[in-house]
Motif scaffolding. Structure first.
Motif, PDB file in Angstrom:
ATOM      1  N   LEU A 112       0.779  -1.281   0.055  1.00 30.10           N
ATOM      2  CA  LEU A 112       0.112  -0.141   0.103  1.00 30.10           C
ATOM      3  C   LEU A 112       0.899   1.362   0.117  1.00 30.10           C
ATOM      4  CD1 LEU A 112      -2.946   1.676   0.356  1.00 30.10           C
ATOM      5  CD2 LEU A 112      -2.392   1.619   2.604  1.00 30.10           C
ATOM      6  N   ALA A 113       0.505   2.238  -0.854  1.00 31.10           N
ATOM      7  CA  ALA A 113       1.080   3.569  -0.897  1.00 31.10           C
ATOM      8  C   ALA A 113      -0.010   4.707  -0.730  1.00 31.10           C
ATOM      9  CB  ALA A 113       1.641   3.859  -2.154  1.00 31.10           C
ATOM     10  N   ALA A 114       0.073   5.465   0.293  1.00 32.38           N
ATOM     11  CA  ALA A 114      -0.959   6.393   0.573  1.00 32.38           C
ATOM     12  C   ALA A 114      -0.545   7.461   1.113  1.00 32.38           C
ATOM     13  CB  ALA A 114      -2.010   5.695   1.720  1.00 32.38           C
ATOM     14  N   ALA A 115      -1.117   8.581   0.566  1.00 33.08           N
ATOM     15  CA  ALA A 115      -0.812  10.127   0.756  1.00 33.08           C
ATOM     16  C   ALA A 115      -1.822  11.111   1.064  1.00 33.08           C
ATOM     17  CB  ALA A 115       0.262  10.644  -0.059  1.00 33.08           C
ATOM     18  N   LEU A 116      -1.694  12.061   2.006  1.00 35.55           N
ATOM     19  CA  LEU A 116      -2.629  13.051   1.700  1.00 35.55           C
ATOM     20  C   LEU A 116      -2.034  14.002   1.057  1.00 35.55           C
ATOM     21  CD1 LEU A 116      -5.369  14.681   2.739  1.00 35.55           C
ATOM     22  CD2 LEU A 116      -3.794  15.414   4.755  1.00 35.55           C
ATOM     23  N   VAL A 117      -2.855  14.493  -0.196  1.00 34.48           N
ATOM     24  CA  VAL A 117      -2.359  15.434  -1.117  1.00 34.48           C
ATOM     25  C   VAL A 117      -3.168  16.606  -1.176  1.00 34.48           C
ATOM     26  CG1 VAL A 117      -1.642  15.796  -3.834  1.00 34.48           C
ATOM     27  CG2 VAL A 117      -1.725  13.352  -2.572  1.00 34.48           C
TER      28      VAL A 117
ATOM     29  N   HIS B 222      -5.037   9.182 -16.587  1.00 33.16           N
ATOM     30  CA  HIS B 222      -6.006  10.423 -15.898  1.00 33.16           C
ATOM     31  C   HIS B 222      -4.937  11.507 -15.246  1.00 33.16           C
ATOM     32  CE1 HIS B 222      -5.050   7.690 -12.405  1.00 33.16           C
ATOM     33  NE2 HIS B 222      -5.062   8.729 -11.762  1.00 33.16           N
ATOM     34  N   TRP B 223      -5.902  12.498 -14.577  1.00 28.51           N
ATOM     35  CA  TRP B 223      -5.300  13.569 -13.831  1.00 28.51           C
ATOM     36  C   TRP B 223      -6.209  13.954 -12.819  1.00 28.51           C
ATOM     37  CZ3 TRP B 223      -7.380  18.460 -13.580  1.00 28.51           C
ATOM     38  CH2 TRP B 223      -8.622  18.367 -14.629  1.00 28.51           C
ATOM     39  N   HIS B 224      -5.797  14.629 -11.869  1.00 25.82           N
ATOM     40  CA  HIS B 224      -6.717  15.124 -10.898  1.00 25.82           C
ATOM     41  C   HIS B 224      -5.864  16.585 -10.120  1.00 25.82           C
ATOM     42  CE1 HIS B 224      -4.539  11.961  -8.280  1.00 25.82           C
ATOM     43  NE2 HIS B 224      -4.490  11.588  -9.352  1.00 25.82           N
ATOM     44  N   GLY B 225      -7.007  17.488  -9.732  1.00 24.38           N
ATOM     45  CA  GLY B 225      -6.482  18.620  -8.845  1.00 24.38           C
ATOM     46  C   GLY B 225      -7.647  19.315  -8.642  1.00 24.38           C
ATOM     47  N   ALA B 226      -7.314  20.484  -8.072  1.00 18.25           N
ATOM     48  CA  ALA B 226      -8.270  21.469  -7.627  1.00 18.25           C
ATOM     49  C   ALA B 226      -8.945  22.131  -8.869  1.00 18.25           C
ATOM     50  CB  ALA B 226      -7.441  22.478  -6.717  1.00 18.25           C
ATOM     51  N   THR B 227     -10.047  22.678  -8.684  1.00 19.33           N
ATOM     52  CA  THR B 227     -10.711  23.880  -9.367  1.00 19.33           C
ATOM     53  C   THR B 227      -9.768  25.077  -9.273  1.00 19.33           C
ATOM     54  OG1 THR B 227     -12.235  24.786  -7.778  1.00 19.33           O
ATOM     55  CG2 THR B 227     -13.158  22.816  -8.950  1.00 19.33           C
ATOM     56  N   ASP B 228     -10.050  25.899 -10.246  1.00 22.29           N
ATOM     57  CA  ASP B 228      -9.344  27.204 -10.333  1.00 22.29           C
ATOM     58  C   ASP B 228      -9.951  28.344  -9.166  1.00 22.29           C
ATOM     59  OD1 ASP B 228     -12.091  27.730 -11.208  1.00 22.29           O
ATOM     60  OD2 ASP B 228     -11.397  29.059 -12.751  1.00 22.29           O
ATOM     61  N   ALA B 229     -10.823  27.896  -8.403  1.00 23.24           N
ATOM     62  CA  ALA B 229     -11.171  28.808  -7.295  1.00 23.24           C
ATOM     63  C   ALA B 229     -11.228  28.284  -5.871  1.00 23.24           C
ATOM     64  CB  ALA B 229     -12.832  29.164  -7.394  1.00 23.24           C
ATOM     65  N   THR B 230     -10.802  27.027  -5.769  1.00 22.47           N
ATOM     66  CA  THR B 230     -11.000  26.383  -4.564  1.00 22.47           C
ATOM     67  C   THR B 230      -9.469  25.495  -4.216  1.00 22.47           C
ATOM     68  OG1 THR B 230     -12.319  24.356  -5.116  1.00 22.47           O
ATOM     69  CG2 THR B 230     -13.504  26.339  -4.365  1.00 22.47           C
ATOM     70  N   LEU B 231      -9.454  25.220  -3.009  1.00 19.90           N
ATOM     71  CA  LEU B 231      -8.326  24.113  -2.494  1.00 19.90           C
ATOM     72  C   LEU B 231      -9.131  23.049  -2.738  1.00 19.90           C
ATOM     73  CD1 LEU B 231      -7.090  25.832   0.546  1.00 19.90           C
ATOM     74  CD2 LEU B 231      -5.786  25.492  -1.535  1.00 19.90           C
ATOM     75  N   MET B 232      -8.395  21.832  -2.926  1.00 26.30           N
ATOM     76  CA  MET B 232      -8.801  20.519  -2.979  1.00 26.30           C
ATOM     77  C   MET B 232      -7.936  19.506  -2.150  1.00 26.30           C
ATOM     78  SD  MET B 232      -8.889  16.944  -4.133  1.00 26.30           S
ATOM     79  CE  MET B 232      -8.050  16.897  -5.967  1.00 26.30           C
ATOM     80  N   ALA B 233      -8.203  18.590  -1.190  1.00 26.18           N
ATOM     81  CA  ALA B 233      -7.483  17.615  -0.576  1.00 26.18           C
ATOM     82  C   ALA B 233      -7.953  16.113  -0.724  1.00 26.18           C
ATOM     83  CB  ALA B 233      -7.235  17.944   0.710  1.00 26.18           C
ATOM     84  N   HIS B 234      -7.084  15.364  -1.034  1.00 31.26           N
ATOM     85  CA  HIS B 234      -7.563  13.895  -1.110  1.00 31.26           C
ATOM     86  C   HIS B 234      -6.592  12.910  -0.605  1.00 31.26           C
ATOM     87  CE1 HIS B 234      -5.018  12.997  -4.312  1.00 31.26           C
ATOM     88  NE2 HIS B 234      -5.732  13.696  -5.454  1.00 31.26           N
ATOM     89  N   LEU B 235      -7.232  11.824  -0.174  1.00 32.05           N
ATOM     90  CA  LEU B 235      -6.163  10.611   0.113  1.00 32.05           C
ATOM     91  C   LEU B 235      -6.156  10.080  -1.070  1.00 32.05           C
ATOM     92  CD1 LEU B 235      -7.922   9.526   3.397  1.00 32.05           C
ATOM     93  CD2 LEU B 235      -5.670  10.591   3.080  1.00 32.05           C
ATOM     94  N   ALA B 236      -4.822   9.786  -1.667  1.00 30.81           N
ATOM     95  CA  ALA B 236      -4.334   8.960  -2.587  1.00 30.81           C
ATOM     96  C   ALA B 236      -3.972   7.639  -2.054  1.00 30.81           C
ATOM     97  CB  ALA B 236      -3.426   9.639  -3.756  1.00 30.81           C
ATOM     98  N   MET B 237      -4.601   6.488  -2.852  1.00 27.30           N
ATOM     99  CA  MET B 237      -4.052   5.169  -2.449  1.00 27.30           C
ATOM    100  C   MET B 237      -3.799   4.318  -3.497  1.00 27.30           C
ATOM    101  SD  MET B 237      -6.932   4.860   0.501  1.00 27.30           S
ATOM    102  CE  MET B 237      -8.021   5.863  -0.175  1.00 27.30           C
ATOM    103  N   VAL B 238      -2.814   3.592  -3.700  1.00 25.48           N
ATOM    104  CA  VAL B 238      -2.249   2.751  -4.643  1.00 25.48           C
ATOM    105  C   VAL B 238      -1.746   1.524  -3.988  1.00 25.48           C
ATOM    106  CG1 VAL B 238      -2.239   4.622  -6.521  1.00 25.48           C
ATOM    107  CG2 VAL B 238      -0.217   3.766  -5.299  1.00 25.48           C
ATOM    108  N   VAL B 239      -1.872   0.230  -4.806  1.00 22.29           N
ATOM    109  CA  VAL B 239      -1.258  -0.817  -4.379  1.00 22.29           C
ATOM    110  C   VAL B 239      -0.094  -0.976  -5.501  1.00 22.29           C
ATOM    111  CG1 VAL B 239      -1.141  -3.331  -4.377  1.00 22.29           C
ATOM    112  CG2 VAL B 239      -3.449  -2.004  -3.407  1.00 22.29           C
ATOM    113  N   GLY B 240       1.099  -0.948  -4.697  1.00 21.77           N
ATOM    114  CA  GLY B 240       2.384  -1.059  -5.471  1.00 21.77           C
ATOM    115  C   GLY B 240       2.463  -2.438  -6.542  1.00 21.77           C
ATOM    116  N   ASP B 241       3.218  -2.304  -7.612  1.00 22.36           N
ATOM    117  CA  ASP B 241       3.573  -3.530  -8.128  1.00 22.36           C
ATOM    118  C   ASP B 241       4.621  -4.358  -7.945  1.00 22.36           C
ATOM    119  OD1 ASP B 241       5.428  -1.890  -9.124  1.00 22.36           O
ATOM    120  OD2 ASP B 241       4.707  -1.438 -11.107  1.00 22.36           O
ATOM    121  N   GLY B 242       5.283  -4.417  -6.940  1.00 26.12           N
ATOM    122  CA  GLY B 242       6.603  -4.841  -6.452  1.00 26.12           C
ATOM    123  C   GLY B 242       7.823  -4.220  -6.774  1.00 26.12           C
TER     124      GLY B 242
END
Length: 137
Positions: free
Chosen positions: A35-40, A92-112
């Motif tokens: 598991l790789a996880a981060a608050l972005v 894909h891509w992800h991010g904030a709108t032009d007028a607001t902050l955005m935060a997310h937890l990003a979670m992936v499973v590594g491939d070894g």
């Protein structure tokens, strides 16, 4: 059990992000766990570059309003409390709108051999503007 008490927040690298983005690591893939996880945290207008994940990615929005877009032009506007599941290999891509902050937890499973992320080119200003103008504005 491991109790982690101090994980510094770092500025995300410009070769993978546009604008000011801050990463707070939560978990890094280390065998046997993968598991790789981060608050972005994204400032207004900030976003990832195009990328994909070998085994997919889960994004859980914790604050603000953001966008998640795919190569076929599909864009969803996301808000705190919502979750987006990006399938394996989907660019894909992800991010904030032009007028607001955005935060997310990003979670992936590594491939070894790491977190399985393949980083690509930046999302252009034109692609970002089109996503902002799309449905759900």
């Amino acid at each position: 059990m491991e109790h982690v008490t101090d994980t510094p927040t770092v500025k995300a690298p410009a070769e993978r992000f546009t604008g000011d983005v801050f990463l707070h690591p939560i978990a890094t893939p280390a065998e046997p766990a993968r598991l790789a996880a981060a608050l972005v945290r994204f400032t207004p207008g900030a976003r990832t570059h195009w990328h994909s994940h070998a085994l997919g990615q889960v994004l859980h929005i914790t604050d603000g309003v953001g966008l998640v877009g795919t190569r076929d032009g599909n864009v969803v506007r996301v808000r705190a409390g919502e979750t987006v599941k990006c399938p394996a290999g989907e660019e894909h891509w992800h991010g904030a709108t032009d007028a607001t902050l955005m935060a997310h937890l990003a979670m992936v499973v590594g491939d070894g051999s790491g977190d399985g992320t393949s980083w690509l080119e930046p999302v252009t200003d034109e692609q970002y503007a089109a996503a902002l103008a799309g449905p759900g504005r």
